[in-house]
Design a protein around this motif. Structure first.
Motif, mmCIF file in Angstrom:
data_model
loop_
_atom_site.group_PDB
_atom_site.id
_atom_site.type_symbol
_atom_site.label_atom_id
_atom_site.label_comp_id
_atom_site.label_asym_id
_atom_site.label_seq_id
_atom_site.Cartn_x
_atom_site.Cartn_y
_atom_site.Cartn_z
ATOM 1 N N GLU A 182 28.509 66.452 53.829
ATOM 2 C CA GLU A 182 29.197 65.167 53.838
ATOM 3 C C GLU A 182 30.266 65.120 52.745
ATOM 4 N N ILE A 183 29.966 65.669 51.574
ATOM 5 C CA ILE A 183 30.960 65.738 50.499
ATOM 6 C C ILE A 183 32.166 66.552 50.964
ATOM 7 N N SER A 188 30.261 70.771 43.414
ATOM 8 C CA SER A 188 29.269 70.352 44.410
ATOM 9 C C SER A 188 29.329 71.176 45.681
ATOM 10 N N THR A 217 24.249 62.562 42.603
ATOM 11 C CA THR A 217 22.856 62.715 42.999
ATOM 12 C C THR A 217 22.589 64.093 43.579
ATOM 13 N N ALA A 218 23.442 64.521 44.496
ATOM 14 C CA ALA A 218 23.225 65.812 45.161
ATOM 15 C C ALA A 218 23.379 66.975 44.188
ATOM 16 N N LEU A 271 27.233 59.967 45.546
ATOM 17 C CA LEU A 271 26.812 61.065 46.419
ATOM 18 C C LEU A 271 26.874 62.407 45.704
ATOM 19 N N SER A 326 23.903 66.180 52.187
ATOM 20 C CA SER A 326 24.868 65.636 51.227
ATOM 21 C C SER A 326 26.069 66.563 51.026
ATOM 22 N N ARG A 327 25.826 67.857 50.834
ATOM 23 C CA ARG A 327 26.954 68.764 50.602
ATOM 24 C C ARG A 327 27.918 68.800 51.787
ATOM 25 N N THR A 329 17.682 67.984 51.546
ATOM 26 C CA THR A 329 18.642 66.965 51.978
ATOM 27 C C THR A 329 19.954 67.111 51.219
ATOM 28 N N ALA A 330 19.857 67.381 49.911
ATOM 29 C CA ALA A 330 21.070 67.582 49.113
ATOM 30 C C ALA A 330 21.877 68.767 49.631
#
Length: 488
Positions: free
Chosen positions: A381-382, A437, A312-313, A309, A378-379, A373-374
């Motif tokens: 979620e990280i 990230s 990729t992000a 995750l 994603s961020r 989306t990143a």
């Protein structure tokens, strides 16, 4: 050479070594208290820079200018100045604009470009009385992790000349480790401060993204870029942080370094998955040391897909924002080039990489939808995963090895060997990328040497905005695991 001459040279060499071993706070206090002059200190550092020129740690040192600035600092002290960094020379990564001093961004085409302004962070250290000793070598456009520069040469590791320094703030780390300067400004997008700090055995501090000013520093990604510092101790990083941010440092006791009341998190499934056995062994030894000093260490699991995750992000954001960020920087600061000219002048390997991931339509470039989306899926979620450590478990810091291996050989820097596997050099940032990230503060401190004499670093990451708390925990941990590595 007669005996008297030999003895004189030996004494002079020892005096230079003694002065070059001073940390930032100690050097500043010595100049401020009149124990040494800035002129004498700067002279010693210049001599050390000449002796260690083979490291390729600098792109530019204007000896006449820095000596004139040192004499001016001595006059200012005589007139009553007590500025925090009065008369102390610092290195500055050559991605920072410096008024009157060439700023190349690591590019041969800009080797003679002299800005008319200072980056905000450079202005801050100058306002505190510091001198710009010179511009530190870096990877072209800060795009790399090993320290290779086609125009200015490979930056060599002071601990072993045939090993890389790390990058992209390669010369900054090497010059501090070698005792050429007591501290240096660097930049970090996915690990460009912490990776070379780990490899060179110095302290490397990446603040919360946006906490330090970035104006006047060549960018990669407006979402991820962070300015920061290298020094030989956490206390020295605290001093630079105070100067750059204007925040007064919290008082702390110098008596003892127990860790009672400190809660630390480790995530072995995520951060010990691909790590050399010697690095993992030292990490586990350090964790036991910290527990013995009173720290509570909890184990967390960030999820099977956590590494995928963040990789990729973060790398997607990194590459997608590069073209726009550089183009805007060139326009805003009247840099005499264009993005297209920079691209055409890159070394072949880097030009190929930009063609793949930076240029629109490149085979590896992410789409606008994937980029959004990143950023927006994603961020968060990280951050949610990391909050399981910080919020749910009450950890102040997450610990991990800064890099999964010690500094690779220069001749093997394109693909590196980690835990018996041959992987891309991008894996050197596998651990530093997690803080980047989401913009968290992170710091790497040296925790010893491998059997081959290469430094091993410990990374501490903390919640957004908790920079001061992070620095204090790092200071206490540094006190437990031992003093910083001696100057080379």
């Amino acid at each position: 050479m007669n005996d008297t001459t030999a003895i004189s040279r030996h004494i002079a060499s020892r005096e230079i070594t003694n002065l070059s071993s001073l940390g930032l706070a100690a050097a500043a206090a010595a100049v401020r208290d009149g124990d040494i002059t800035s002129e004498a200190y700067t002279t010693a550092l210049l001599q050390r820079a000449r002796t260690l020129a083979e490291l390729n740690a600098f792109t530019t040192i204007d000896e006449d200018a820095v000596m004139a600035a040192a004499r001016d600092a001595d006059k200012a002290r005589a007139a009553g100045s007590a500025a925090l960094l009065l008369g102390v020379p610092l290195g500055v990564k050559d991605s920072y604009l410096t008024k009157g001093l060439p700023t190349s961004l690591g590019l041969g085409a800009l080797a003679h470009f002299v800005p008319r302004e200072d980056a905000d962070a450079v202005r801050a250290i100058k306002d505190a009385g510091a001198l710009v000793f010179g511009k530190n070598n870096l990877v072209e456009m800060s795009y790399g992790l090993t320290g290779h520069n086609e125009r200015y040469g490979q930056v060599k590791n002071p601990h072993a000349r045939d090993h890389v320094s790390g990058g992209s703030s390669s010369g900054s780390a090497a010059s501090v480790a070698a005792g050429i300067v007591p501290a240096s400004l660097g930049g970090d997008t996915v690990g460009s401060i912490r990776v070379p700090a780990s490899f060179c055995g110095v302290v490397g501090f990446k603040p919360t993204t946006g906490r330090w000013p970035r104006n006047g520093v060549a960018p990669i990604s407006h979402t991820l870029d962070t300015t920061g510092a290298f020094a030989r101790s956490v206390d020295d990083c605290i001093l630079v942080d105070q100067v750059v941010t204007g925040e007064v440092a919290a008082e702390h006791s110098d008596g003892g370094y127990d860790l009672k009341g400190v809660r630390l998190a480790i995530a072995p499934r995520q951060f010990l998955d691909l790590v050399d056995s010697e690095v993992e062994g030292r990490f586990r030894d350090v964790v036991r040391q910290l527990q013995n000093a009173g720290a509570e260490v909890i184990e967390v699991d960030l999820g099977d897909d956590f590494n995928a995750l963040i990789q990729t992000a973060t790398w997607g954001i990194f590459a997608h924002e590069t073209m726009g960020a550089i183009s805007e920087f060139i326009r805003r600061h009247d840099i005499p080039t264009t993005f297209e000219a920079i691209y055409e002048g890159l070394k072949p390997q880097l030009q190929q990489a930009w063609g793949q991931i930076v240029l629109p339509g490149g085979a590896g470039a992410i789409s606008a939808d994937a980029y959004q989306t990143a950023l927006n899926v994603s961020r968060p979620e990280i951050q949610r995963r990391l909050n399981t450590a910080f919020v749910s478990h009450g950890a102040q810091v997450i610990l991990q090895p800064t890099t999964p291996c010690t500094a690779p050989l220069i001749k093997e820097q394109a693909t590196v060997h980690i835990a018996g596997q041959e992987v891309s050099y991008l894996a050197l940032a596998n651990h530093t990328v997690s803080a980047s990230s989401v913009g968290m503060p992170g710091i790497s401190i040296p925790v010893g040497l491998s059997r081959a004499g290469l430094p091993i670093g410990l990374e501490l990451d903390a919640p957004l905005g908790s920079d001061r708390a992070l620095l204090e925990v790092a200071r206490r941990i540094e006190g437990v695991v031992g003093t910083p590595l001696a100057t080379i």
